[in-house]
Scaffold this motif. Sequence first.
Motif, mmCIF file in Angstrom:
data_model
loop_
_atom_site.group_PDB
_atom_site.id
_atom_site.type_symbol
_atom_site.label_atom_id
_atom_site.label_comp_id
_atom_site.label_asym_id
_atom_site.label_seq_id
_atom_site.Cartn_x
_atom_site.Cartn_y
_atom_site.Cartn_z
ATOM 1 N N THR A 52 -57.297 43.803 27.478
ATOM 2 C CA THR A 52 -57.053 45.126 26.739
ATOM 3 C C THR A 52 -56.942 44.682 25.079
ATOM 4 O O THR A 52 -56.151 43.910 24.954
ATOM 5 N N GLY A 53 -57.866 45.289 24.375
ATOM 6 C CA GLY A 53 -57.696 45.113 23.108
ATOM 7 C C GLY A 53 -56.866 45.887 22.276
ATOM 8 O O GLY A 53 -56.733 47.092 22.832
ATOM 9 N N LEU A 54 -56.197 45.583 21.448
ATOM 10 C CA LEU A 54 -54.955 46.565 20.737
ATOM 11 C C LEU A 54 -55.275 46.437 19.287
ATOM 12 O O LEU A 54 -55.662 45.354 18.614
ATOM 13 N N THR A 55 -55.120 47.673 18.684
ATOM 14 C CA THR A 55 -55.235 47.799 17.156
ATOM 15 C C THR A 55 -54.272 48.524 16.867
ATOM 16 O O THR A 55 -53.617 49.208 17.540
ATOM 17 N N GLY A 56 -54.336 48.840 15.372
ATOM 18 C CA GLY A 56 -53.480 49.930 14.741
ATOM 19 C C GLY A 56 -53.733 50.047 13.029
ATOM 20 O O GLY A 56 -54.581 49.399 12.595
ATOM 21 N N THR A 57 -52.552 50.520 12.678
ATOM 22 C CA THR A 57 -52.723 50.329 11.243
ATOM 23 C C THR A 57 -52.378 48.804 10.603
ATOM 24 O O THR A 57 -51.645 48.011 11.297
ATOM 25 N N GLN A 100 -53.111 50.968 19.472
ATOM 26 C CA GLN A 100 -54.079 51.714 19.927
ATOM 27 C C GLN A 100 -54.593 50.785 20.985
ATOM 28 O O GLN A 100 -55.119 49.703 20.866
ATOM 29 N N SER A 101 -55.028 51.374 22.289
ATOM 30 C CA SER A 101 -55.582 50.590 23.245
ATOM 31 C C SER A 101 -57.241 50.764 23.213
ATOM 32 O O SER A 101 -57.638 51.802 22.948
ATOM 33 N N ALA A 133 -60.313 51.006 17.795
ATOM 34 C CA ALA A 133 -60.181 51.044 19.195
ATOM 35 C C ALA A 133 -61.556 50.925 20.021
ATOM 36 O O ALA A 133 -61.818 50.277 21.025
ATOM 37 N N ALA A 134 -62.471 51.721 19.323
ATOM 38 C CA ALA A 134 -63.937 51.790 19.933
ATOM 39 C C ALA A 134 -64.709 50.099 19.766
ATOM 40 O O ALA A 134 -65.194 49.960 20.801
ATOM 41 N N VAL A 135 -64.551 49.716 18.577
ATOM 42 C CA VAL A 135 -65.120 48.528 18.419
ATOM 43 C C VAL A 135 -64.476 47.243 19.255
ATOM 44 O O VAL A 135 -65.216 46.453 19.980
ATOM 45 N N VAL A 182 -52.498 55.073 23.385
ATOM 46 C CA VAL A 182 -51.575 54.377 22.901
ATOM 47 C C VAL A 182 -51.006 53.441 23.979
ATOM 48 O O VAL A 182 -50.499 53.808 24.961
ATOM 49 N N LEU A 183 -50.980 51.995 23.743
ATOM 50 C CA LEU A 183 -49.979 51.308 24.560
ATOM 51 C C LEU A 183 -48.825 50.993 23.917
ATOM 52 O O LEU A 183 -48.662 50.335 23.001
ATOM 53 N N ASP A 184 -47.786 51.284 24.858
ATOM 54 C CA ASP A 184 -46.393 51.066 24.342
ATOM 55 C C ASP A 184 -45.742 50.015 25.228
ATOM 56 O O ASP A 184 -45.738 49.896 26.426
#
Length: 200
Positions: free
Chosen positions: A132-137, A52-53, A117-119, A58-60
């Motif tokens: 770009t910040g990236l997060t996910g599970t 998640q961007s 993603a919001a944080v 979503v960034l692939d």
Amino acid sequence: MPTEGASRRSVLLTFGLLGLGLAAIVGTTVALLPGGPMRPAMSVIGGPFRLQSSKGGVLDSATLAGKPYLVGFGFTQCPNVCPTVLADLTNLIEALHREGRDIGVYYVTVDPERDTAAVMRDYMASFSDRITGLTGTPEEIRQVEQAFRAEVRKVPLKDGGYTFEHTAMLYLMDASGRFVGPLDLAAGQELALKQIRAVL
């Protein structure tokens, strides 16, 4: 007697050095010095990711094909190391932008439970819109950490909270998504710029 902050900085430095040591084991770390030849990139560090961007959606990593980029690891509640790295990185990419050059910069959280993603979007706004910040599970993040051989350790705090000790280096990836070497911000902006220019 060392302070808790100094102790944490020492541990973070140790993790960074461990990361560099691993890179040396799997292949010769590239030192992109002025006028020096570029050695082959190391394909054993890095790999595909889909996260998640902070910029939405979503960034692939498949969409990054043909474009060199930087990857770093950190978390928004990091007290000092992460903000310092991001501030230095912001100065670096702004200097690069003034030359008419750009490189993708992706900062992967090691704390996906708190860093949505919001944080990440709000946090990155304090530095540069080019990061770009990236997060996910948690599982997705673990997979990326393992792919990049990033050392990450969750550390409980006395108040019941937690923090992280983690690899603080920045990974310079080439246009094929292969690891070229660590970006050396500590050696000064000019050397870091030369490292990046060599892959653009």
